[in-house]
Design an enzyme around this catalytic site. Structure first.
Site, mmCIF file in Angstrom:
data_model
loop_
_atom_site.group_PDB
_atom_site.id
_atom_site.type_symbol
_atom_site.label_atom_id
_atom_site.label_comp_id
_atom_site.label_asym_id
_atom_site.label_seq_id
_atom_site.Cartn_x
_atom_site.Cartn_y
_atom_site.Cartn_z
ATOM 1 N N ASP A 89 0.862 -1.175 0.000
ATOM 2 C CA ASP A 89 0.000 0.000 0.000
ATOM 3 C C ASP A 89 0.902 1.229 0.000
ATOM 4 O O ASP A 89 1.980 1.224 0.590
ATOM 5 C CB ASP A 89 -0.891 -0.032 1.235
ATOM 6 C CG ASP A 89 -2.030 0.959 1.158
ATOM 7 O OD1 ASP A 89 -2.110 1.687 0.150
ATOM 8 O OD2 ASP A 89 -2.838 1.003 2.098
ATOM 9 N N GLY A 92 -0.542 6.332 1.592
ATOM 10 C CA GLY A 92 -1.427 7.492 1.548
ATOM 11 C C GLY A 92 -2.498 7.468 2.616
ATOM 12 O O GLY A 92 -2.721 8.453 3.322
ATOM 13 N N PHE A 93 -3.160 6.320 2.768
ATOM 14 C CA PHE A 93 -4.234 6.222 3.752
ATOM 15 C C PHE A 93 -3.706 6.451 5.161
ATOM 16 O O PHE A 93 -4.333 7.131 5.971
ATOM 17 C CB PHE A 93 -4.912 4.850 3.659
ATOM 18 C CG PHE A 93 -6.026 4.667 4.649
ATOM 19 C CD1 PHE A 93 -7.268 5.238 4.425
ATOM 20 C CD2 PHE A 93 -5.840 3.946 5.815
ATOM 21 C CE1 PHE A 93 -8.310 5.084 5.345
ATOM 22 C CE2 PHE A 93 -6.865 3.787 6.744
ATOM 23 C CZ PHE A 93 -8.102 4.364 6.497
ATOM 24 N N ASP A 143 -1.940 8.551 -3.099
ATOM 25 C CA ASP A 143 -3.169 9.310 -3.314
ATOM 26 C C ASP A 143 -3.611 9.949 -2.016
ATOM 27 O O ASP A 143 -3.083 9.645 -0.947
ATOM 28 C CB ASP A 143 -4.280 8.385 -3.827
ATOM 29 C CG ASP A 143 -4.688 7.336 -2.781
ATOM 30 O OD1 ASP A 143 -3.811 6.927 -1.992
ATOM 31 O OD2 ASP A 143 -5.865 6.941 -2.750
ATOM 32 N N GLN A 194 -10.696 7.567 -6.625
ATOM 33 C CA GLN A 194 -11.262 8.225 -5.454
ATOM 34 C C GLN A 194 -12.486 9.039 -5.855
ATOM 35 O O GLN A 194 -12.829 9.122 -7.024
ATOM 36 C CB GLN A 194 -10.217 9.115 -4.783
ATOM 37 C CG GLN A 194 -9.071 8.368 -4.111
ATOM 38 C CD GLN A 194 -9.467 7.675 -2.815
ATOM 39 O OE1 GLN A 194 -10.632 7.707 -2.395
ATOM 40 N NE2 GLN A 194 -8.497 7.027 -2.171
ATOM 41 N N ASP A 271 -8.632 -6.876 0.424
ATOM 42 C CA ASP A 271 -7.801 -7.003 1.626
ATOM 43 C C ASP A 271 -8.569 -6.421 2.786
ATOM 44 O O ASP A 271 -9.405 -5.533 2.604
ATOM 45 C CB ASP A 271 -6.465 -6.258 1.474
ATOM 46 C CG ASP A 271 -6.612 -4.766 1.750
ATOM 47 O OD1 ASP A 271 -6.299 -4.336 2.872
ATOM 48 O OD2 ASP A 271 -7.059 -4.030 0.849
ATOM 49 N N CYS A 309 -13.749 -28.209 8.554
ATOM 50 C CA CYS A 309 -12.726 -27.243 8.153
ATOM 51 C C CYS A 309 -11.364 -27.937 8.155
ATOM 52 O O CYS A 309 -11.022 -28.658 9.087
ATOM 53 C CB CYS A 309 -12.718 -26.050 9.107
ATOM 54 S SG CYS A 309 -11.402 -24.847 8.760
ATOM 55 N N CYS A 311 -8.405 -26.354 8.096
ATOM 56 C CA CYS A 311 -7.301 -25.500 8.549
ATOM 57 C C CYS A 311 -6.499 -26.228 9.623
ATOM 58 O O CYS A 311 -7.003 -27.144 10.267
ATOM 59 C CB CYS A 311 -7.827 -24.160 9.065
ATOM 60 S SG CYS A 311 -8.447 -24.187 10.762
ATOM 61 N N CYS A 314 -8.399 -26.372 13.106
ATOM 62 C CA CYS A 314 -9.559 -27.260 13.228
ATOM 63 C C CYS A 314 -9.179 -28.732 13.111
ATOM 64 O O CYS A 314 -9.879 -29.596 13.651
ATOM 65 C CB CYS A 314 -10.602 -26.898 12.177
ATOM 66 S SG CYS A 314 -11.468 -25.342 12.527
ATOM 67 N N HIS A 340 -7.186 -19.871 11.646
ATOM 68 C CA HIS A 340 -8.483 -20.352 11.163
ATOM 69 C C HIS A 340 -9.165 -19.301 10.286
ATOM 70 O O HIS A 340 -9.668 -19.611 9.197
ATOM 71 C CB HIS A 340 -9.408 -20.710 12.327
ATOM 72 C CG HIS A 340 -10.833 -20.924 11.882
ATOM 73 N ND1 HIS A 340 -11.275 -22.112 11.341
ATOM 74 C CD2 HIS A 340 -11.895 -20.075 11.848
ATOM 75 C CE1 HIS A 340 -12.558 -21.986 10.994
ATOM 76 N NE2 HIS A 340 -12.948 -20.765 11.301
#
Length: 376
Positions: A89, A92-93, A143, A194, A271, A309, A311, A314, A340
């Protein structure tokens, strides 16, 4: 190279070839802001959780340990021992959300570090140089992320400046990718759309940035205070104006249902910190909705978090044991929960890809949402 394999309505099943491997989309990127997944989950763990892409943050890594340090150590892939794609990233944020004192100018932003208060300047060129030093697979353009409820009079000049900054990002990355000492000379650039919740501004900005022929296009400035309905409306109006032959990334989103709605509207990349953050607090995603292991009813529950599951958590541990770990403040409890949740998200993306290829995404989405609403 981006190739669409199948479509169902606006939903796309595609793949993006990168220097660090091919990304199968739609994809969820696991957030490792500081080059680590919060909750003591290692890159070795990620390999077993169906993770395709790791996401790290330019601002945070610039502040600590420093992008020059990471470059000297061979780039972010070598630093964190991860051989698959990484997206960084732009920072900017974070500049606009973390910095209490900042001054926005045409050249960039002056602000104070949230770690030690030192004065920092970051503009388009600085952000791209940092990301080049990190040698990520995909760099994000620098940005300004205006608040979703910002006034129109503020948003218009902000978006115009973001467009100018994007052109500068592209020029700088093109230059850096030709440099002899650049680690990743095939670093990609995604631009960011944006416009807050003003769809006419969003559409006009999409038209402007699609002319720059970037490697991908992100929609930023959502999931920052607007309603889900407003977010979906922005996607409905904006995505059709972004290039069909390029990947679309919805930044910082979101819940499993948000992701399903985004896929339906043509989004490829997602994300969000939710799976790791919620996992660290004992909130777990299942196909029957979220559960909280701090609830007393799990004290004697010998079942896994979710039956069936696959994973690592689990397959081995019970709800009762993990609840005990969480109550005792043991790091292992958080780690098992985060693993998980990440697996749940990545596995869901695999299910989505299969459903689109088989022409049954609409049916899958309906069933998935109905199931997850049971405990919500």
């Amino acid at each position: 190279m981006y190739r669409i394999i199948a479509t169902e309505g606006n939903a796309k099943r595609a793949e993006l070839e990168t220097v660090h491997g091919t990304i199968q989309t739609p994809v969820f990127m696991n957030v490792g802001t500081l080059a680590a997944i919060k909750g003591a989950v290692s890159t070795v763990d990620l390999q077993g959780l169906k993770t395709q892409v790791e996401l790290s943050n330019t601002y945070h890594l610039h502040v600590r340990p420093g992008d020059q340090v990471i470059k000297q150590l061979g780039g972010l892939h070598k630093f964190m021992v991860w051989d698959k794609p990484i997206l960084t990233d732009s920072g900017g944020f974070q500049v606009f959300s973390l910095a209490t004192l900042r001054k926005i100018k045409e050249e960039g932003v002056y602000f104070h570090s949230h770690v030690d208060g030192r004065k920092i300047f970051m503009g388009p060129e600085e952000s791209i140089r940092i990301q080049s030093n990190l040698a990520s697979t995909i760099a994000m353009a620098f940005d300004e992320c205006p608040p979703s409820k910002a006034e129109r009079e503020y948003v218009i000049p902000s978006v115009e400046r973001t467009t100018r900054w994007l052109a500068r990002c592209k020029t700088e990355l093109d230059r850096l990718n030709q440099m002899e000492d650049t680690i990743n000379k095939k670093q990609m650039l995604f631009g960011i759309n944006q416009g807050a919740v003003f769809t006419d501004i969003r559409i006009e900005h999409a038209k402007r940035i699609r002319e720059m022929d970037l490697d991908g296009y992100a929609i930023g400035g959502l999931a920052v205070g607007e309603s889900h309905e407003e977010m979906y409306h922005v996607l409905d109006e904006t995505v059709p104006y972004l290039p069909k032959e390029k990947p679309v990334y919805l930044m910082g989103v979101g819940t499993p249902i948000n992701i399903l709605e985004g896929v339906e509207r043509g989004v490829d990349f997602f994300d969000c910190v939710y799976p790791a953050r919620n996992g660290r607090h004992g909130n777990l995603y299942t196909n029957r909705g979220k559960i909280n292991l701090f609830n007393a009813k799990y004290e004697l529950d010998s079942a896994p978090i979710e039956d069936g599951c696959q994973c690592p958590t689990c397959r081995t541990y019970s709800r009762a044991y993990i609840r005990h770990l969480l109550k005792a403040g043991e790091m292992l409890g958080m780690r098992l929960c985060v693993m998980h949740n990440l697996y749940f998200y990545n596995n869901m993306m695999e299910e989505i890809r299969n459903a689109i290829e088989e022409g049954r995404f609409a049916e899958y989405k309906k069933q998935k949402i109905a199931g997850m609403s049971e405990n919500a």
